[in-house]
Design an enzyme around this catalytic site. Structure first.
Site, PDB file in Angstrom:
ATOM      1  N   HIS A 102       4.486 -40.784   9.613  1.00 55.79           N
ATOM      2  CA  HIS A 102       3.109 -41.275   9.699  1.00 55.79           C
ATOM      3  C   HIS A 102       2.174 -40.091   9.910  1.00 55.79           C
ATOM      4  O   HIS A 102       2.517 -39.146  10.603  1.00 55.79           O
ATOM      5  CB  HIS A 102       2.969 -42.251  10.889  1.00 55.79           C
ATOM      6  CG  HIS A 102       1.774 -43.127  10.816  1.00 55.79           C
ATOM      7  ND1 HIS A 102       0.532 -42.717  11.223  1.00 55.79           N
ATOM      8  CD2 HIS A 102       1.622 -44.387  10.347  1.00 55.79           C
ATOM      9  CE1 HIS A 102      -0.336 -43.693  11.043  1.00 55.79           C
ATOM     10  NE2 HIS A 102       0.304 -44.725  10.500  1.00 55.79           N
TER      11      HIS A 102
ATOM     12  N   ASP B 119       6.103 -50.319   8.643  1.00 58.02           N
ATOM     13  CA  ASP B 119       6.685 -50.877   7.414  1.00 58.02           C
ATOM     14  C   ASP B 119       8.207 -50.885   7.406  1.00 58.02           C
ATOM     15  O   ASP B 119       8.806 -51.430   6.472  1.00 58.02           O
ATOM     16  CB  ASP B 119       6.183 -50.060   6.215  1.00 58.02           C
ATOM     17  CG  ASP B 119       4.689 -50.233   6.024  1.00 58.02           C
ATOM     18  OD1 ASP B 119       3.975 -49.203   5.933  1.00 58.02           O
ATOM     19  OD2 ASP B 119       4.226 -51.380   6.005  1.00 58.02           O
TER      20      ASP B 119
HETATM   21  C1  SDX Z   1       1.066 -47.022   6.550  1.00 52.48           C
HETATM   22  O1  SDX Z   1      -2.712 -44.220   8.075  1.00 52.48           O
HETATM   23  C2  SDX Z   1      -2.278 -45.324   8.546  1.00 52.48           C
HETATM   24  O2  SDX Z   1      -2.608 -45.687   9.668  1.00 52.48           O
HETATM   25  C3  SDX Z   1      -1.383 -46.158   7.622  1.00 52.48           C
HETATM   26  C4  SDX Z   1      -0.769 -47.393   8.224  1.00 52.48           C
HETATM   27  C5  SDX Z   1      -1.816 -48.445   8.506  1.00 52.48           C
HETATM   28  O3  SDX Z   1      -1.543 -49.332   9.342  1.00 52.48           O
HETATM   29  O4  SDX Z   1      -2.875 -48.461   7.801  1.00 52.48           O
HETATM   30  O5  SDX Z   1      -0.093 -47.060   9.431  1.00 52.48           O
HETATM   31  C6  SDX Z   1       0.216 -48.038   7.260  1.00 52.48           C
HETATM   32  O6  SDX Z   1       0.714 -46.596   5.487  1.00 52.48           O
HETATM   33  C7  SDX Z   1       2.299 -46.508   7.230  1.00 52.48           C
HETATM   34  C8  SDX Z   1       3.016 -45.353   6.427  1.00 52.48           C
HETATM   35  C9  SDX Z   1       3.836 -46.027   5.303  1.00 52.48           C
HETATM   36  N1  SDX Z   1       4.355 -45.051   4.377  1.00 52.48           N
HETATM   37  C10 SDX Z   1       5.674 -44.732   4.327  1.00 52.48           C
HETATM   38  O7  SDX Z   1       6.498 -45.176   5.124  1.00 52.48           O
HETATM   39  C11 SDX Z   1       6.069 -43.818   3.180  1.00 52.48           C
HETATM   40  C12 SDX Z   1       7.014 -42.710   3.692  1.00 52.48           C
HETATM   41  N2  SDX Z   1       6.269 -41.830   4.585  1.00 52.48           N
HETATM   42  C13 SDX Z   1       5.635 -40.678   4.003  1.00 52.48           C
HETATM   43  O8  SDX Z   1       5.378 -40.650   2.667  1.00 52.48           O
HETATM   44  C14 SDX Z   1       4.713 -39.924   4.947  1.00 52.48           C
HETATM   45  O9  SDX Z   1       5.324 -39.870   6.174  1.00 52.48           O
HETATM   46  C15 SDX Z   1       3.297 -40.451   5.103  1.00 52.48           C
HETATM   47  C16 SDX Z   1       2.605 -40.615   3.802  1.00 52.48           C
HETATM   48  C17 SDX Z   1       3.307 -41.749   5.821  1.00 52.48           C
HETATM   49  C18 SDX Z   1       2.511 -39.429   5.951  1.00 52.48           C
HETATM   50  O10 SDX Z   1       2.432 -38.276   5.202  1.00 52.48           O
HETATM   51  P1  SDX Z   1       1.680 -36.963   5.775  1.00 52.48           P
HETATM   52  O11 SDX Z   1       1.090 -37.198   7.103  1.00 52.48           O
HETATM   53  O12 SDX Z   1       0.775 -36.446   4.701  1.00 52.48           O
HETATM   54  O13 SDX Z   1       2.895 -35.985   6.016  1.00 52.48           O
HETATM   55  P2  SDX Z   1       3.520 -35.091   4.909  1.00 52.48           P
HETATM   56  O14 SDX Z   1       3.718 -35.855   3.636  1.00 52.48           O
HETATM   57  O15 SDX Z   1       2.752 -33.815   4.837  1.00 52.48           O
HETATM   58  O16 SDX Z   1       4.960 -34.834   5.550  1.00 52.48           O
HETATM   59  C19 SDX Z   1       5.123 -33.861   6.567  1.00 52.48           C
HETATM   60  C20 SDX Z   1       6.563 -33.364   6.392  1.00 52.48           C
HETATM   61  C21 SDX Z   1       6.866 -32.970   4.939  1.00 52.48           C
HETATM   62  O17 SDX Z   1       7.866 -31.957   4.962  1.00 52.48           O
HETATM   63  P3  SDX Z   1       7.351 -30.398   4.764  1.00 52.48           P
HETATM   64  O18 SDX Z   1       6.678 -30.355   3.414  1.00 52.48           O
HETATM   65  O19 SDX Z   1       6.433 -30.110   5.924  1.00 52.48           O
HETATM   66  O20 SDX Z   1       8.662 -29.602   4.815  1.00 52.48           O
HETATM   67  O21 SDX Z   1       7.482 -34.431   6.691  1.00 52.48           O
HETATM   68  C22 SDX Z   1       8.223 -34.775   5.510  1.00 52.48           C
HETATM   69  C23 SDX Z   1       7.469 -34.219   4.330  1.00 52.48           C
HETATM   70  O22 SDX Z   1       8.356 -33.906   3.256  1.00 52.48           O
HETATM   71  N3  SDX Z   1       8.251 -36.245   5.476  1.00 52.48           N
HETATM   72  C24 SDX Z   1       9.309 -36.977   5.158  1.00 52.48           C
HETATM   73  C25 SDX Z   1       8.898 -38.313   5.286  1.00 52.48           C
HETATM   74  N4  SDX Z   1       7.607 -38.350   5.647  1.00 52.48           N
HETATM   75  C26 SDX Z   1       7.212 -37.068   5.758  1.00 52.48           C
HETATM   76  N5  SDX Z   1      10.570 -36.627   4.816  1.00 52.48           N
HETATM   77  C27 SDX Z   1      11.415 -37.664   4.557  1.00 52.48           C
HETATM   78  N6  SDX Z   1      11.096 -38.964   4.653  1.00 52.48           N
HETATM   79  C28 SDX Z   1       9.836 -39.338   5.013  1.00 52.48           C
HETATM   80  N7  SDX Z   1       9.502 -40.637   5.112  1.00 52.48           N
END
Ligand code: SDX
Length: 428
Positions: free
Chosen positions: A306, A363
């Site tokens: 998140h 989720d």
């Molecule tokens: C919702 O914003 C809100 O409040 C949203 C929400 C709401 O109520 O409105 O809470 C609802 O959208 C919840 C989130 C649902 N999405 C997912 O579950 C999809 C999987 N999660 C990711 O795609 C990710 O964690 C996000 C999109 C939720 C957040 O992304 P960020 O904050 O932009 O973080 P990032 O993509 O820059 O990741 C940081 C690091 C990365 O590695 P590095 O490049 O630093 O080496 O963490 C890794 C990412 O690769 N990473 C993951 C991961 N999520 C982040 N690695 C594996 N699995 C994951 N799920």
């Protein structure tokens, strides 16, 4: 708010910017004069360090895993409140009295029907259209039917439009489901609760009476509470940006629905259950954990991570508890729940997830309950949109009511070609 200052040294020139404090949470540096004084923009793609507005609706402490709606912790609201009461709270700022809640519920109930012409919109879709495509289309079309609540300068019309949207989303979502399975639409029954009405419109058929299961009704109502609002997330920011141009509320909510659909946002509940189904049994978890850690593999653990929570999403805690309650009460099981629990256990003990502070979010478990209740996976994000509509309209009203509100218009770091002269085609 208490004010102090931040200073910036820009090539020998000192710029001072006021620091503003809210009730709780991080202070903000007011940079509104920065471009005028330095000719420079701030740079924050993804808005990781940017506050876009003032808001009194929802507070999140991502490090502590805290979520408050108008100051009330989400765990207390989920345990003691109802979605109608939380909706009133978000819209009006205070918990309602018994009379206020009854009046509010009656108002919402009396807006649950759709204009009969809107039913023809559904006939234009293929039966296998994704419910979110239907939601985008039908909600956007509402502005063609409810002209008497599109004057955003009139607070009365704004509130009527807000009530209409909160009330009609369950009807629209249920109709999207009925259309996808080839069953007739079920009209609202105003003798039922908001959530009970939605269950009957979704799973009832004209051929026999439908009895709302109180356990399912309570669980789904709690799931709606968990999804009601969440600060300035992507879809809420979309609604605010659309609203800042003066677009009517129905168009703004349709924009929010479109943004929520993405798998990185509201679409993650559908993607998370599909992921659990693909993993199948716990013995396959290590393979998917390795894929999630592999930089060359686009696979991510859906329902994990998140932007704000660097601790356990408090909504996921309640969601997991609700799975246990619903399963026990309905005497059902789902092997995917065991797979999800083991996936969580393994991930939370893996250095990759620990270092990046990746925890289950709202989720991760929601799809398991929704599937047990009988919703197809494609409906999960439509249910998220149904519940988030109150947050969207509350945030939209807060923005439109702000006397300092102006159209949102970010700038950019330009990386394209410098000016050059046109070349006739025979000179290229
Ligand atoms: C919702 O914003 C809100 O409040 C949203 C929400 C709401 O109520 O409105 O809470 C609802 O959208 C919840 C989130 C649902 N999405 C997912 O579950 C999809 C999987 N999660 C990711 O795609 C990710 O964690 C996000 C999109 C939720 C957040 O992304 P960020 O904050 O932009 O973080 P990032 O993509 O820059 O990741 C940081 C690091 C990365 O590695 P590095 O490049 O630093 O080496 O963490 C890794 C990412 O690769 N990473 C993951 C991961 N999520 C982040 N690695 C594996 N699995 C994951 N799920």
């Amino acid at each position: 708010m208490s004010d102090n200052q931040a200073t910036l040294n820009d090539g020998g020139k000192t710029i001072t910017m006021p620091i503003k404090s809210g009730t709780i949470g991080p202070d903000v540096i007011d940079i509104r004069k920065l471009y005028a004084e330095t000719g420079k923009f701030t740079y924050d793609p993804g808005f990781t360090s940017t506050a876009s507005c003032d808001s009194a609706l929802t507070y999140i402490d991502g490090d502590e895993g805290v979520l408050l709606h108008r100051g009330y912790p989400i765990g207390q609201l989920a345990e003691h409140s109802s979605f109608m009461e939380v909706s009133y709270l978000l819209l009006n700022g205070e918990l309602p009295s018994s009379d206020e809640l009854s009046q509010f519920s009656r108002t919402i109930t009396r807006h649950t029907m759709l204009h009969e012409q809107l039913m023809t919109f559904y006939r234009g879709f293929r039966r296998d259209a994704h419910p979110m495509a239907v939601m985008c289309g039908v909600v956007g079309a509402l502005s063609a039917f409810y002209h008497d609540s599109t004057d955003i300068s009139d607070p009365v019309q704004r509130m009527i439009a807000s009530h209409r949207l909160i009330a009609k989303m369950p009807t629209i979502a249920a109709m999207a489901y009925k259309y996808s399975v080839g069953q007739p639409f079920i009209y609202p029954d105003n003798s039922l609760s908001y959530t009970g009405n939605f269950l009957r419109m979704t799973f009832g058929v004209p051929a026999e009476p439908y009895v709302v299961n109180p356990v399912v009704e309570r669980a789904l109502d709690r799931i709606f509470i968990l999804h009601a609002d969440h600060e300035q997330n992507a879809s809420t920011s979309t609604v605010r940006l659309a609203g800042s141009s003066g677009a009517n509320p129905f168009a703004c909510i349709a924009a929010g629905i479109a943004c929520l659909w993405g798998p990185a946002h509201g679409g993650a509940n559908e993607a998370a259950l599909n992921m659990l189904r693909e993993i199948g049994t716990p013995d396959r978890i290590p393979h998917y954990i390795a894929r999630a850690k592999d930089k060359n593999d686009p696979f991510r653990l859906m329902g994990f991570g998140h932007r704000v929570y660097k601790n356990y999403d408090p909504r996921a805690t309640v969601m997991q508890q609700t799975v246990r309650e619903v399963f026990a009460s309905l005497n059902v099981t789902d092997p995917l729940f065991e797979t999800a629990l083991q996936l969580e256990e393994i991930a939370l003990n893996d250095p990759y997830f620990v270092e990046k502070k990746l925890f289950p979010n709202v989720d991760f478990y929601s799809g398991i309950i929704l599937s047990a209740i009988g919703f197809p996976t494609a409906m999960f994000t439509a249910l998220f949109a149904l519940a988030r509509t109150v947050g969207w309209v509350a945030q939209w009203n807060e923005m439109i009511s702000d006397p300092g509100q102006k159209i949102g218009r970010p700038r950019q770091l330009y990386t394209g070609p410098a000016q050059r002269d046109y070349l006739p085609v025979d000179k290229r």
